[in-house]
Design an enzyme around this catalytic site. Structure first.
Site, short mmCIF file in Angstrom:
data_model
loop_
_atom_site.label_atom_id
_atom_site.label_comp_id
_atom_site.label_asym_id
_atom_site.label_seq_id
_atom_site.Cartn_x
_atom_site.Cartn_y
_atom_site.Cartn_z
N ASP A 126 -55.61 8.59 -37.91
CA ASP A 126 -55.50 9.73 -38.83
C ASP A 126 -56.61 10.73 -38.52
O ASP A 126 -57.66 10.35 -38.01
CB ASP A 126 -55.68 9.26 -40.29
CG ASP A 126 -54.42 8.62 -40.86
OD1 ASP A 126 -53.36 8.66 -40.21
OD2 ASP A 126 -54.51 8.08 -41.98
N GLN A 154 -54.10 18.89 -36.70
CA GLN A 154 -53.84 19.65 -37.93
C GLN A 154 -53.57 21.12 -37.58
O GLN A 154 -54.41 21.78 -36.96
CB GLN A 154 -55.06 19.56 -38.84
CG GLN A 154 -55.37 18.14 -39.30
CD GLN A 154 -56.86 17.93 -39.60
OE1 GLN A 154 -57.72 18.44 -38.89
NE2 GLN A 154 -57.16 17.17 -40.64
N ARG A 176 -49.27 13.00 -34.00
CA ARG A 176 -48.66 13.42 -35.27
C ARG A 176 -49.18 14.83 -35.53
O ARG A 176 -50.37 15.10 -35.36
CB ARG A 176 -49.10 12.50 -36.42
CG ARG A 176 -48.63 12.99 -37.79
CD ARG A 176 -49.35 12.28 -38.95
NE ARG A 176 -49.12 10.86 -38.98
CZ ARG A 176 -49.99 9.99 -39.48
NH1 ARG A 176 -51.14 10.40 -39.97
NH2 ARG A 176 -49.71 8.71 -39.48
N LYS A 179 -50.07 19.79 -41.39
CA LYS A 179 -50.76 21.06 -41.68
C LYS A 179 -52.27 20.84 -41.77
O LYS A 179 -53.04 21.67 -41.33
CB LYS A 179 -50.28 21.61 -43.03
CG LYS A 179 -48.95 22.32 -42.97
CD LYS A 179 -48.62 22.93 -44.32
CE LYS A 179 -47.26 23.59 -44.33
NZ LYS A 179 -46.84 23.99 -45.69
N THR A 218 -44.35 16.70 -42.23
CA THR A 218 -44.34 17.79 -43.21
C THR A 218 -43.22 17.58 -44.22
O THR A 218 -42.22 16.92 -43.92
CB THR A 218 -44.15 19.16 -42.51
OG1 THR A 218 -44.18 20.19 -43.50
CG2 THR A 218 -42.83 19.25 -41.75
N ARG A 280 -56.10 13.90 -53.60
CA ARG A 280 -55.59 14.85 -52.59
C ARG A 280 -54.09 15.08 -52.80
O ARG A 280 -53.60 16.19 -52.70
CB ARG A 280 -55.88 14.34 -51.17
CG ARG A 280 -57.35 14.36 -50.81
CD ARG A 280 -57.55 14.36 -49.31
NE ARG A 280 -57.10 13.14 -48.66
CZ ARG A 280 -57.80 12.02 -48.56
NH1 ARG A 280 -59.00 11.96 -49.10
NH2 ARG A 280 -57.32 10.97 -47.93
C1 FAD Z 1 -46.95 11.27 -42.63
C2 FAD Z 1 -48.08 12.19 -42.93
C3 FAD Z 1 -49.34 11.91 -42.45
C4 FAD Z 1 -50.39 12.79 -42.70
N1 FAD Z 1 -51.62 12.56 -42.11
C5 FAD Z 1 -52.61 13.46 -42.26
C6 FAD Z 1 -53.85 13.35 -41.55
O1 FAD Z 1 -54.06 12.43 -40.77
N2 FAD Z 1 -54.79 14.30 -41.76
C7 FAD Z 1 -54.58 15.37 -42.61
O2 FAD Z 1 -55.46 16.22 -42.74
N3 FAD Z 1 -53.44 15.48 -43.31
C8 FAD Z 1 -52.45 14.57 -43.15
N4 FAD Z 1 -51.27 14.73 -43.83
C9 FAD Z 1 -51.20 15.71 -44.95
C10 FAD Z 1 -50.77 17.06 -44.47
O3 FAD Z 1 -51.80 17.65 -43.70
C11 FAD Z 1 -50.46 17.99 -45.66
O4 FAD Z 1 -51.58 18.11 -46.44
C12 FAD Z 1 -49.32 17.53 -46.52
O5 FAD Z 1 -48.31 16.94 -45.76
C13 FAD Z 1 -48.70 18.71 -47.26
O6 FAD Z 1 -48.24 19.67 -46.34
P1 FAD Z 1 -46.71 20.02 -46.15
O7 FAD Z 1 -46.50 20.31 -44.70
O8 FAD Z 1 -45.89 18.93 -46.69
O9 FAD Z 1 -46.53 21.38 -46.90
P2 FAD Z 1 -46.76 21.81 -48.45
O10 FAD Z 1 -46.56 23.28 -48.45
O11 FAD Z 1 -48.04 21.28 -48.98
O12 FAD Z 1 -45.59 21.08 -49.20
C14 FAD Z 1 -44.25 21.47 -49.04
C15 FAD Z 1 -43.49 21.01 -50.27
O13 FAD Z 1 -43.49 19.57 -50.32
C16 FAD Z 1 -43.62 19.13 -51.66
N5 FAD Z 1 -44.88 18.37 -51.80
C17 FAD Z 1 -45.91 18.34 -50.92
N6 FAD Z 1 -46.87 17.52 -51.35
C18 FAD Z 1 -46.44 17.02 -52.53
C19 FAD Z 1 -46.99 16.09 -53.46
N7 FAD Z 1 -48.18 15.51 -53.26
N8 FAD Z 1 -46.26 15.79 -54.56
C20 FAD Z 1 -45.04 16.36 -54.76
N9 FAD Z 1 -44.48 17.24 -53.92
C21 FAD Z 1 -45.16 17.56 -52.82
C22 FAD Z 1 -43.58 20.36 -52.53
O14 FAD Z 1 -42.25 20.61 -52.88
C23 FAD Z 1 -44.11 21.43 -51.60
O15 FAD Z 1 -43.68 22.71 -51.98
C24 FAD Z 1 -50.18 13.91 -43.54
C25 FAD Z 1 -48.91 14.19 -44.03
C26 FAD Z 1 -47.85 13.38 -43.72
C27 FAD Z 1 -46.51 13.73 -44.20
#
Ligand code: FAD
Length: 300
Positions: A126, A154, A176, A179, A218, A280
């Site tokens: 991660d 990221q 992976r 965002k 995402t 988070r």
């Molecule tokens: C499998 C996986 C592994 C990850 N590993 C890392 C990592 O190693 N390091 C790191 O910095 N980040 C990691 N992340 C987190 C990532 O960076 C984002 O912060 C997170 O995925 C939200 O971004 P998004 O692309 O889903 O967009 P967003 O714009 O945040 O979300 C899009 C939509 O998804 C829904 N949504 C998102 N989050 C939530 C929630 N918590 N509850 C309810 N609905 C929600 C909402 O409808 C939102 O409008 C990971 C994410 C995933 C999916």
């Protein structure tokens, strides 16, 4: 984020832990490894793969790092024994990166040797906040030819496009792309929603068109749509990428992607150290204020 969500986001540190626990329960498999196995079996039955994460980060002693190492090895043994379709995600700070980089490397090696000996299970590093980016990539690069590993990049980081070029040059196989979740300064990170999205799609196309296997992590509908366009344009086979989502988030979209025949992996965190991860996730939930008020006033 609306006004109430912003207010709740800044007030989260004073929300009682019991309430945080209640409203974040959907994001966490439970306290024990048996809870995680149960959740992974359910996901496998739905057609999803999993990656299990032992919760815990920013530890204060090397004995905690050793405990976390031991626990990750236990997860690997269990994945093989229970024949579940899952790999493992690890965070280097939970294995001692901040306290003693050499001890951390030894712990990581121990996990990777166990992964190799328990059916060559894939292990994902991660990505944490920017003080750890270079060190995480470097350790991944040092070990990537000997073990079945991949790193996370990221899209909010300005350096990510260059990091992908470097990974391609050095023969990396698997990333992976997400965002990014931590708060970073504008000098090193994109801040606007659209510029992060644009960089995500640019980096995704760069990685996929150069043969990297990508975990497209995402829940953003725009990005999922954009990713599908890139996959179509490149004519990529379904075994050259997978979508990835977090446990408890956008389940209908997850089911839709599986129904369309895409590989999909769910990130399944479990363990007693659930607080940081939960905070988070809550900050990213657009309906967080509603959930918290409901939990406070109705106990549900
Ligand atoms: C499998 C996986 C592994 C990850 N590993 C890392 C990592 O190693 N390091 C790191 O910095 N980040 C990691 N992340 C987190 C990532 O960076 C984002 O912060 C997170 O995925 C939200 O971004 P998004 O692309 O889903 O967009 P967003 O714009 O945040 O979300 C899009 C939509 O998804 C829904 N949504 C998102 N989050 C939530 C929630 N918590 N509850 C309810 N609905 C929600 C909402 O409808 C939102 O409008 C990971 C994410 C995933 C999916």
């Amino acid at each position: 984020m609306n006004f109430f969500n912003k207010l709740i986001a800044v007030s989260l540190p004073i929300v009682p832990k019991a309430i945080v626990r209640k409203v974040s329960a959907r994001y966490i498999a439970g306290d024990t490894l048996a809870d995680a196995v149960h959740v992974v079996r359910g996901l496998n039955a739905e057609g999803a793969m999993a990656t299990v994460d032992v919760l815990g980060e920013y530890i204060t002693s090397l004995s905690q790092a050793e405990e976390n190492t031991e626990y990750s090895c236990e997860v690997l043994k269990t994945i093989e024994r229970e024949k579940i379709d899952s790999n493992l995600s690890i965070k280097l700070t939970s294995l001692g990166l901040d306290l003693d980089p050499e001890a951390c490397e030894k712990n990581v090696l121990r996990i990777l040797e166990n992964a190799r000996d328990h059916g060559n299970i894939f292990v994902r590093f991660d990505m944490e906040n920017s003080p750890y980016t270079t060190r995480t990539i470097e350790l991944h690069n040092k070990l990537k030819n000997k073990f079945n590993v991949g790193v996370v990049l990221q899209a909010y980081m300005r350096r990510t496009e260059n990091d992908i070029h470097d990974l391609i040059k050095t023969g990396a196989k698997n990333i992976r792309l997400c965002k990014g979740i931590y708060i970073e300064s504008e000098t090193i990170a994109f801040k606007g929603r659209e510029e992060i999205r644009n960089n995500y799609l640019k980096c995704l196309e760069l990685a996929l068109s150069n043969g990297l296997y990508v975990g497209i992590a995402t829940h953003d509908e725009m990005l999922v749509h954009g990713a599908k366009n890139i996959l179509k344009k490149l004519g990529l086979r379904k075994d050259r990428y997978e979508f990835q989502m977090l446990l408890g988030v956008t389940e209908p979209m997850r089911r839709q992607l599986i129904a369309e025949g895409h590989r999909l992996r769910v990130y399944v965190p479990f363990g007693a150290d659930w607080y940081g991860y939960s905070i988070r996730r809550l900050k990213e939930n657009p309906s967080m204020a509603g959930h918290i008020f409901k939990a406070i006033f109705t106990g549900r």
